[in-house]
Scaffold this active site. Sequence first.
Site, PDB file in Angstrom:
ATOM      1  CG  HIS A 104      -1.888  -1.162   1.230  1.00 25.29           C
ATOM      2  ND1 HIS A 104      -2.820  -1.389   0.239  1.00 25.29           N
ATOM      3  CD2 HIS A 104      -2.023  -2.190   2.113  1.00 25.29           C
ATOM      4  CE1 HIS A 104      -3.485  -2.505   0.533  1.00 25.29           C
ATOM      5  NE2 HIS A 104      -3.020  -3.005   1.652  1.00 25.29           N
ATOM      6  CE  LYS A 164      -5.217  -7.010  -1.746  1.00 30.79           C
ATOM      7  NZ  LYS A 164      -4.283  -6.344  -0.813  1.00 30.79           N
ATOM      8  CG  HIS A 200      -6.724  -4.139   7.427  1.00 33.75           C
ATOM      9  ND1 HIS A 200      -6.921  -5.020   6.389  1.00 33.75           N
ATOM     10  CD2 HIS A 200      -7.913  -3.518   7.607  1.00 33.75           C
ATOM     11  CE1 HIS A 200      -8.186  -4.926   5.976  1.00 33.75           C
ATOM     12  NE2 HIS A 200      -8.796  -4.014   6.701  1.00 33.75           N
TER      13      HIS A 200
HETATM   14  N1  U5P Z   1      -8.332  -3.131  -0.320  1.00 29.19           N
HETATM   15  C1  U5P Z   1      -7.615  -2.029  -0.741  1.00 29.19           C
HETATM   16  N2  U5P Z   1      -8.291  -0.896  -1.051  1.00 29.19           N
HETATM   17  C2  U5P Z   1      -9.634  -0.791  -0.938  1.00 29.19           C
HETATM   18  C3  U5P Z   1     -10.353  -1.914  -0.501  1.00 29.19           C
HETATM   19  C4  U5P Z   1      -9.675  -3.077  -0.210  1.00 29.19           C
HETATM   20  O1  U5P Z   1      -6.401  -2.069  -0.826  1.00 29.19           O
HETATM   21  O2  U5P Z   1     -10.166   0.299  -1.213  1.00 29.19           O
HETATM   22  C5  U5P Z   1      -7.582  -4.348  -0.026  1.00 29.19           C
HETATM   23  C6  U5P Z   1      -7.015  -4.390   1.366  1.00 29.19           C
HETATM   24  O3  U5P Z   1      -5.674  -4.819   1.313  1.00 29.19           O
HETATM   25  C7  U5P Z   1      -7.859  -5.429   2.065  1.00 29.19           C
HETATM   26  C8  U5P Z   1      -8.248  -6.338   0.929  1.00 29.19           C
HETATM   27  O4  U5P Z   1      -7.148  -6.070   3.060  1.00 29.19           O
HETATM   28  O5  U5P Z   1      -8.382  -5.479  -0.188  1.00 29.19           O
HETATM   29  C9  U5P Z   1      -9.515  -7.085   1.102  1.00 29.19           C
HETATM   30  O6  U5P Z   1     -10.552  -6.168   1.183  1.00 29.19           O
HETATM   31  P1  U5P Z   1     -11.983  -6.642   1.658  1.00 29.19           P
HETATM   32  O7  U5P Z   1     -12.379  -7.751   0.742  1.00 29.19           O
HETATM   33  O8  U5P Z   1     -11.825  -7.048   3.084  1.00 29.19           O
HETATM   34  O9  U5P Z   1     -12.840  -5.386   1.512  1.00 29.19           O
END
Ligand code: U5P
Length: 120
Positions: free
Chosen positions: A12, A40, A115
């Site tokens: 990130h 991802k 996170h």
């Molecule tokens: N995530 C992001 N940005 C966002 C939403 C999610 O980077 O705006 C990534 C985070 O790393 C998070 C993962 O741990 O997606 C899973 O997201 P979620 O399925 O729990 O929303």
Amino acid sequence: CETAYQKFLRQHYDNPKSNVGRNYCNAMMQRRELTKPTCKDVNSFIHEKKQDILDVCTDKGGKAYKDGLRVSLKPFSVTTCKHKGGSTRPPCEYKENKSERYIVIRCNNRNEPVHFDESI
Ligand code: U5P
């Protein structure tokens, strides 16, 4: 091995925003190892100083949000990469959305981000 904070930085943190050619997300998601074994789905990169991100974990730059999360006091420059769909196996195709948003993160007991929850 990689700590949770190091993993947060790998996933990130990208400041200044890397010059990686025409598709930032396709290049960065691969470079940061977020496409193995599968693509991802959503991942955000923060283009701000590391100390400013750390400060979100304290009163200096953040405040409590829901469920033990923290929200930044100011908007950060963020690029969010979203998988385009189709196969979830590499090669992974992403679209990018760059804007100024408040980041919502979780911190550990040493006030390090571990996170990325969302940006709002
Ligand atoms: N995530 C992001 N940005 C966002 C939403 C999610 O980077 O705006 C990534 C985070 O790393 C998070 C993962 O741990 O997606 C899973 O997201 P979620 O399925 O729990 O929303």
